[in-house]
Design a protein around this motif. Sequence first.
Motif, PDB file in Angstrom:
ATOM      1  N   ALA A  80     -12.430 -13.323 -38.764  1.00  0.00           N
ATOM      2  CA  ALA A  80     -13.059 -13.862 -39.977  1.00  0.00           C
ATOM      3  C   ALA A  80     -14.574 -13.920 -39.804  1.00  0.00           C
ATOM      4  O   ALA A  80     -15.332 -13.572 -40.712  1.00  0.00           O
ATOM      5  CB  ALA A  80     -12.501 -15.255 -40.269  1.00  0.00           C
ATOM      6  N   ASP A 102     -12.890  -3.360 -42.351  1.00  0.00           N
ATOM      7  CA  ASP A 102     -12.271  -4.441 -41.574  1.00  0.00           C
ATOM      8  C   ASP A 102     -11.187  -3.813 -40.696  1.00  0.00           C
ATOM      9  O   ASP A 102     -10.102  -3.458 -41.169  1.00  0.00           O
ATOM     10  CB  ASP A 102     -11.679  -5.479 -42.533  1.00  0.00           C
ATOM     11  N   GLN A 105      -7.316  -5.916 -37.599  1.00  0.00           N
ATOM     12  CA  GLN A 105      -5.909  -5.717 -37.235  1.00  0.00           C
ATOM     13  C   GLN A 105      -5.595  -4.250 -36.927  1.00  0.00           C
ATOM     14  O   GLN A 105      -4.826  -3.942 -36.019  1.00  0.00           O
ATOM     15  CB  GLN A 105      -5.016  -6.217 -38.384  1.00  0.00           C
TER      16      GLN A 105
HETATM   17  N1  PLP Z   1      -9.121  -9.360 -40.980  1.00  0.00           N
HETATM   18  C1  PLP Z   1      -7.856  -8.933 -40.895  1.00  0.00           C
HETATM   19  C2  PLP Z   1      -7.507  -7.568 -41.380  1.00  0.00           C
HETATM   20  C3  PLP Z   1      -6.861  -9.744 -40.324  1.00  0.00           C
HETATM   21  O1  PLP Z   1      -5.620  -9.305 -40.259  1.00  0.00           O
HETATM   22  C4  PLP Z   1      -7.238 -11.016 -39.850  1.00  0.00           C
HETATM   23  C5  PLP Z   1      -6.227 -11.929 -39.256  1.00  0.00           C
HETATM   24  O2  PLP Z   1      -5.045 -11.771 -39.406  1.00  0.00           O
HETATM   25  C6  PLP Z   1      -8.567 -11.428 -39.969  1.00  0.00           C
HETATM   26  C7  PLP Z   1      -9.491 -10.575 -40.529  1.00  0.00           C
HETATM   27  C8  PLP Z   1      -9.004 -12.784 -39.481  1.00  0.00           C
HETATM   28  O3  PLP Z   1      -9.046 -12.809 -38.101  1.00  0.00           O
HETATM   29  P1  PLP Z   1      -9.142 -14.225 -37.321  1.00  0.00           P
HETATM   30  O4  PLP Z   1      -7.860 -14.924 -37.580  1.00  0.00           O
HETATM   31  O5  PLP Z   1      -9.373 -13.838 -35.905  1.00  0.00           O
HETATM   32  O6  PLP Z   1     -10.299 -14.943 -37.900  1.00  0.00           O
END
Ligand code: PLP
Length: 375
Positions: free
Chosen positions: A97, A208, A211
């Motif tokens: 995030a 992004d 994942q």
């Molecule tokens: N972006 C994607 C595609 C995700 O799948 C996730 C978490 O599942 C995040 C961002 C957020 O990651 P975090 O939980 O490490 O903040």
Amino acid sequence: MELFDVYSLFDVTPVRAEACTIWDDKGQEYLDLYGGHAVISVGHSHPAYVAALKEQLERIGFYSNSVRNPLQEELAHRLGEMSGYPDYSLFLDNSGAESNENAMKLASFHTGKDRIIAFRRSFHGRTSGAVAVTDNPTIVSPFNANHKVSFCDLNDAEAVEAVLKGGDVAGVIVEGIQGCGGIHVPTPEFLKALSELCDRYGACLILDEVQSGYGRSGKFFAHQWAGIRPDVISMGKGIANGFPCGGILISPKFKAVKGMLGTTFGGNYLAMAAANAVLDIISSEKLVENAYEVGEYLKSRIPASDRIAEVRGRGLMLGIEFNEPVAEIRKKLLFDEHIFTGVAGKNMVRLLAPLCLSRAEADIFIASLAKVLAQ
Ligand code: PLP
């Protein structure tokens, strides 16, 4: 004090783990096809990874970003080479995030604009900006709703262009493969169109890869299947095999200004020891290739069943979409077959196994799934 009760948890307590295997406090062995939300990249408790962390902790464990940290420079150099982005820069933070927040902030600084285009069924994390670009009304507070965001359908480049024409768009954020929203793969044509549109309208393309990145799809980043080069790539999850770590790769077109981004913990010594060990192991054990090979093998052997609507994904990022809710199927897989799986929505079993999964382990899942489907 009680824990704030926000998670639906299975009553299993892992106490030990190795590669793709987990043992609980009763000595029961499980096959892990989920890796705790995709964070286990090189396998649980890999000996080289454990040794690197132990050794680092004995030398120097924690320090903030006020003096030079050669481990960050080592990671930047090796990540640039291994990912195919040697000319990009690296900024380190602590989670997916946070990486997306930093990516969107950069896009906004760079363009002087404040709107973000995001996609339906997207998930980008739980911080304010990340929630605002996530398509899940149940997690949006009034505070998040104040951000300027336009949602478009994935693979609809015309809708994206219509928003870009408004002239206020800082960036477009898209997952390499949509994960939590149900394993939807953007087409290569769509990603190419996004890249061209962002160039034409002066917006930043943010991929992004939290994942879908770090080898999971069978390329270092999933967008590399489309041959595009985004402006910012966000990372997290598997980057340090479960040690909290995130980061963004930043195109040379962005100018760094002192104080523009910052963090206390990002890039700390332990995270860097973990992240450098992950790159060592990915490279020496050819885990990107393995993810593709074993993932495609697994995908091709999912038993045919009229209970299954579709199998989607690439490499070891797979979703099995059922024609029915999967809660009972997952319970049987966990408690009868001793296999951890994930979920997306109500009807999808989501598989995010460690990248070291073997064909033999894939076979165990396939046989177990066939057994559960026959019940
Ligand atoms: N972006 C994607 C595609 C995700 O799948 C996730 C978490 O599942 C995040 C961002 C957020 O990651 P975090 O939980 O490490 O903040």
